[in-house]
Design a protein around this motif. Structure first.
Motif, PDB file in Angstrom:
ATOM      1  N   TYR A   1       0.688  -1.135   0.142  1.00 56.00           N
ATOM      2  CA  TYR A   1       0.051   0.014   0.024  1.00 56.00           C
ATOM      3  C   TYR A   1       0.939   1.125   0.010  1.00 56.00           C
ATOM      4  CZ  TYR A   1      -4.424  -2.847   0.958  1.00 56.00           C
ATOM      5  OH  TYR A   1      -5.261  -3.472   0.815  1.00 56.00           O
ATOM      6  N   ALA A   2       1.876   1.140   0.788  1.00 51.92           N
ATOM      7  CA  ALA A   2       2.710   2.284   0.798  1.00 51.92           C
ATOM      8  C   ALA A   2       3.358   2.654  -0.587  1.00 51.92           C
ATOM      9  CB  ALA A   2       4.082   2.004   1.803  1.00 51.92           C
ATOM     10  N   ALA A   3       3.681   1.564  -1.291  1.00 51.49           N
ATOM     11  CA  ALA A   3       4.329   1.792  -2.802  1.00 51.49           C
ATOM     12  C   ALA A   3       3.175   2.295  -3.532  1.00 51.49           C
ATOM     13  CB  ALA A   3       4.979   0.426  -3.388  1.00 51.49           C
ATOM     14  N   ILE A   4       1.890   2.011  -3.572  1.00 53.06           N
ATOM     15  CA  ILE A   4       1.004   2.534  -4.265  1.00 53.06           C
ATOM     16  C   ILE A   4       0.592   3.717  -3.805  1.00 53.06           C
ATOM     17  CG2 ILE A   4      -1.796   2.283  -4.565  1.00 53.06           C
ATOM     18  CD1 ILE A   4      -1.392  -0.877  -3.993  1.00 53.06           C
ATOM     19  N   ASP A   5       0.355   4.185  -2.611  1.00 51.14           N
ATOM     20  CA  ASP A   5       0.139   5.602  -2.179  1.00 51.14           C
ATOM     21  C   ASP A   5       1.089   6.511  -2.492  1.00 51.14           C
ATOM     22  OD1 ASP A   5      -2.361   4.804  -1.179  1.00 51.14           O
ATOM     23  OD2 ASP A   5      -1.662   4.623   1.076  1.00 51.14           O
ATOM     24  N   GLY A   6       2.537   5.940  -2.492  1.00 49.32           N
ATOM     25  CA  GLY A   6       3.542   6.907  -2.854  1.00 49.32           C
ATOM     26  C   GLY A   6       3.815   7.155  -4.363  1.00 49.32           C
ATOM     27  N   SER A   7       2.941   6.729  -5.109  1.00 48.85           N
ATOM     28  CA  SER A   7       3.016   7.035  -6.506  1.00 48.85           C
ATOM     29  C   SER A   7       1.896   7.791  -7.096  1.00 48.85           C
ATOM     30  CB  SER A   7       3.137   5.541  -7.305  1.00 48.85           C
ATOM     31  OG  SER A   7       2.097   5.455  -8.410  1.00 48.85           O
ATOM     32  N   ASP A   8       2.085   8.490  -8.115  1.00 45.95           N
ATOM     33  CA  ASP A   8       0.867   9.294  -8.808  1.00 45.95           C
ATOM     34  C   ASP A   8       0.205   8.273  -9.838  1.00 45.95           C
ATOM     35  OD1 ASP A   8       1.329  11.393  -7.054  1.00 45.95           O
ATOM     36  OD2 ASP A   8       3.081  12.140  -8.705  1.00 45.95           O
TER      37      ASP A   8
ATOM     38  N   SER B   1       8.963  -3.666  -7.088  1.00 39.11           N
ATOM     39  CA  SER B   1       9.924  -3.248  -8.277  1.00 39.11           C
ATOM     40  C   SER B   1       9.625  -3.188  -9.636  1.00 39.11           C
ATOM     41  CB  SER B   1      11.302  -4.012  -7.825  1.00 39.11           C
ATOM     42  OG  SER B   1      11.699  -4.609  -8.943  1.00 39.11           O
ATOM     43  N   PHE B   2       8.917  -4.169  -9.984  1.00 40.12           N
ATOM     44  CA  PHE B   2       8.333  -4.164 -11.405  1.00 40.12           C
ATOM     45  C   PHE B   2       7.279  -2.884 -11.737  1.00 40.12           C
ATOM     46  CE2 PHE B   2       4.615  -5.071 -13.995  1.00 40.12           C
ATOM     47  CZ  PHE B   2       5.288  -5.143 -15.178  1.00 40.12           C
ATOM     48  N   MET B   3       6.532  -2.638 -10.644  1.00 35.70           N
ATOM     49  CA  MET B   3       5.502  -1.268 -10.687  1.00 35.70           C
ATOM     50  C   MET B   3       6.453  -0.038 -10.873  1.00 35.70           C
ATOM     51  SD  MET B   3       2.867  -2.631  -7.831  1.00 35.70           S
ATOM     52  CE  MET B   3       1.653  -1.178  -7.694  1.00 35.70           C
ATOM     53  N   ALA B   4       7.459   0.099 -10.032  1.00 37.70           N
ATOM     54  CA  ALA B   4       8.309   1.250 -10.213  1.00 37.70           C
ATOM     55  C   ALA B   4       8.849   1.495 -11.553  1.00 37.70           C
ATOM     56  CB  ALA B   4       9.243   1.208  -9.064  1.00 37.70           C
ATOM     57  N   ASP B   5       9.325   0.461 -12.064  1.00 35.12           N
ATOM     58  CA  ASP B   5       9.876   0.351 -13.410  1.00 35.12           C
ATOM     59  C   ASP B   5       8.818   0.518 -14.468  1.00 35.12           C
ATOM     60  OD1 ASP B   5      12.153  -0.261 -15.105  1.00 35.12           O
ATOM     61  OD2 ASP B   5      10.889  -2.192 -15.633  1.00 35.12           O
ATOM     62  N   PHE B   6       7.695  -0.159 -14.347  1.00 36.15           N
ATOM     63  CA  PHE B   6       6.715   0.132 -15.296  1.00 36.15           C
ATOM     64  C   PHE B   6       6.353   1.834 -15.415  1.00 36.15           C
ATOM     65  CE2 PHE B   6       2.538   0.200 -17.095  1.00 36.15           C
ATOM     66  CZ  PHE B   6       2.730  -0.662 -18.268  1.00 36.15           C
TER      67      PHE B   6
ATOM     68  N   TYR C   1       6.349   4.357 -18.339  1.00 36.16           N
ATOM     69  CA  TYR C   1       5.195   4.766 -19.137  1.00 36.16           C
ATOM     70  C   TYR C   1       4.390   5.796 -18.060  1.00 36.16           C
ATOM     71  CZ  TYR C   1       5.702   0.447 -21.527  1.00 36.16           C
ATOM     72  OH  TYR C   1       6.157  -0.726 -22.354  1.00 36.16           O
ATOM     73  N   GLY C   2       4.514   6.157 -17.179  1.00 35.10           N
ATOM     74  CA  GLY C   2       3.957   7.020 -16.304  1.00 35.10           C
ATOM     75  C   GLY C   2       4.170   8.590 -16.590  1.00 35.10           C
TER      76      GLY C   2
ATOM     77  N   LEU D   1      -4.324   1.789 -12.461  1.00 31.62           N
ATOM     78  CA  LEU D   1      -3.187   2.402 -13.381  1.00 31.62           C
ATOM     79  C   LEU D   1      -3.822   3.906 -13.822  1.00 31.62           C
ATOM     80  CD1 LEU D   1      -2.130  -0.537 -13.352  1.00 31.62           C
ATOM     81  CD2 LEU D   1      -1.301  -0.012 -15.772  1.00 31.62           C
ATOM     82  N   ALA D   2      -2.983   4.769 -13.874  1.00 34.84           N
ATOM     83  CA  ALA D   2      -3.611   6.186 -14.226  1.00 34.84           C
ATOM     84  C   ALA D   2      -4.289   6.060 -15.589  1.00 34.84           C
ATOM     85  CB  ALA D   2      -2.479   7.284 -14.112  1.00 34.84           C
ATOM     86  N   ASP D   3      -3.703   5.196 -16.397  1.00 34.13           N
ATOM     87  CA  ASP D   3      -4.466   5.075 -17.645  1.00 34.13           C
ATOM     88  C   ASP D   3      -4.627   3.554 -18.022  1.00 34.13           C
ATOM     89  OD1 ASP D   3      -5.042   5.125 -20.274  1.00 34.13           O
ATOM     90  OD2 ASP D   3      -2.972   5.602 -20.845  1.00 34.13           O
ATOM     91  N   ALA D   4      -5.880   3.358 -17.861  1.00 36.37           N
ATOM     92  CA  ALA D   4      -6.574   1.938 -18.039  1.00 36.37           C
ATOM     93  C   ALA D   4      -6.094   1.467 -19.592  1.00 36.37           C
ATOM     94  CB  ALA D   4      -8.081   1.937 -17.981  1.00 36.37           C
ATOM     95  N   GLU D   5      -5.670   2.149 -20.571  1.00 35.62           N
ATOM     96  CA  GLU D   5      -5.180   1.855 -21.779  1.00 35.62           C
ATOM     97  C   GLU D   5      -3.807   0.890 -21.494  1.00 35.62           C
ATOM     98  OE1 GLU D   5      -6.463   3.469 -25.224  1.00 35.62           O
ATOM     99  OE2 GLU D   5      -8.027   3.013 -23.978  1.00 35.62           O
TER     100      GLU D   5
END
Ligand SMILES: *Cc1c(COP(=O)(O)O)cnc(C)c1O
Length: 348
Positions: free
Chosen positions: A263-270, A338-343, A347-348, A290-294
């Motif tokens: 949750y901290a990783a999710i909350d810490g990201s835009d 770590s994968f989420m941060a990289d993705f 793309y973010g 994800l910010a963009d469902a596409e």
């Protein structure tokens, strides 16, 4: 996930269980070998959950979905209504099924918030003449859970614990009935664990099938008909594994840390977000969008390339969902973060 140690042990015992010359799949359920497996599974579960002596443990079939009917069939007795808390897709299904047998008082309904919260303890106003109160402590699809046990006085409390059983210690004596399909946090699909206080057995509606009467199963040691022997055996191996890991106190500690980290990783990201109220976020099921469902399909495909599987959210809510049951190690959480941060970076 199932614990790798459990799968390796099942593999080693596959052709010849304990010198019996048989696979567990080949045993008679009434033979002494399987009886010993069944009894050990029950006594280990009793030890893990500190189940009081006046509760029966039933190993049944039909999943939690059958319990949606069996609870009213067995608990209504002379009464004609029951109280239900509507906090997500599973409690909604339980309510729909109960309506076939009785009047349902919906004493809390969080659908207005898209099930992103649970009712507060003091907002619950139970009906004195309800046969029982039913709720879903952890709603698997939206990832919302109760941080408290509703206080229902003398009215039996019933919990669909399918997705949170064994994730932490629980005071079983607060409940009349606890049920859980095994396939989330116990073992493989096929067996359903029902823990029922003994005074609630023996009052089933007489017109219902014998298979839907708790007494049938209680009187026959869950062997009125052929039980799902292999699932029962694997559940037993998981119980043994949990005891070796230090029991439910130890699981609670690691589960809390796993969830907090994700949750901290999710909350810490835009880029990623989770809409559930912080006080009632599930330790077991962590949905995020994800910010963009596409980008969803791309995310899932690349995640799989990193050995991160079954992250697709439930079809009713979309997005992603990480189900981080007991067998998921902290390394799995770290790999996902770590994968989420990289993705996000790409793309973010
Ligand atoms: C998965 C799930 C169910 C449905 O379980 P089945 O065993 O497939 O019937 C019911 N309730 C909850 C909370 C669940 O997570």
């Amino acid at each position: 996930m199932l614990p790798a140690e459990v799968l390796v042990r099942a593999q080693a015992e596959m052709l010849d269980w304990n010198g019996s010359g048989m696979s567990v799949m080949e045993m008679s359920h009434r033979g002494k070998e399987f009886m010993s497996i069944a009894e050990k599974a029950e006594s280990d579960l009793r030890a893990l959950m500190a189940i009081p002596d006046n509760y029966r443990v039933l190993f049944m079939q039909g999943g939690a979905s059958s319990q949606f009917a069996m609870v009213p069939i067995n608990l209504l007795g002379e009464r004609s209504s029951a109280d239900y808390l509507l906090t997500g897709q599973w409690s909604k299904k339980a309510i729909a099924e109960a309506k076939r047998y009785c009047d349902v008082n919906v004493v809390a309904d969080t659908s207005g918030s898209h099930f992103t919260t649970v009712p507060s303890a003091d907002s619950l106003d139970f009906s004195p003449d309800a046969a029982f109160v039913h709720y879903t402590p952890n709603e698997t699809i939206v990832g919302v859970e109760f941080a408290y046990i509703p206080e229902t006085g003398d009215v039996p409390l019933v919990a669909d614990l399918s997705s949170t059983i064994l994730s932490r210690p629980l005071d079983v004596s607060r409940y009349g009935v606890i049920y859980a399909g095994a396939q989330k946090n116990i073992g493989p699909a096929g067996v359903t664990v029902v823990i029922v206080r003994d005074d609630l057995i023996g009052n089933a509606m007489p017109t219902m099938p014998a298979m839907f009467d708790y007494k049938t199963h209680a009187d026959n040691g869950s062997m009125y008909n052929t039980p799902p022997t292999y699932s029962w055996y694997l559940a037993g191996l998981v119980f043994e594994w949990l005891l070796q890991k230090g029991g439910l106190e130890a699981m609670a500690e690691i589960n809390r840390r796993k969830a907090e980290k994700l949750y901290a990783a999710i909350d810490g990201s835009d880029f990623y977000s989770n809409p559930v109220d912080k006080v009632c976020r599930s330790w077991m099921n962590v949905p995020f969008i994800l910010a963009d469902a596409e980008l969803d399909a791309k995310f899932l495909q690349q995640a799989a390339e990193h050995n991160l599987y079954t992250l697709k959210g439930h079809r009713s809510v979309g997005g992603m969902r990480a189900s981080i049951y007991n067998a998921m190690p902290m390394e799995g959480i770290d790999a996902l973060i770590s994968f989420m941060a990289d993705f996000e970076q790409r793309y973010g």
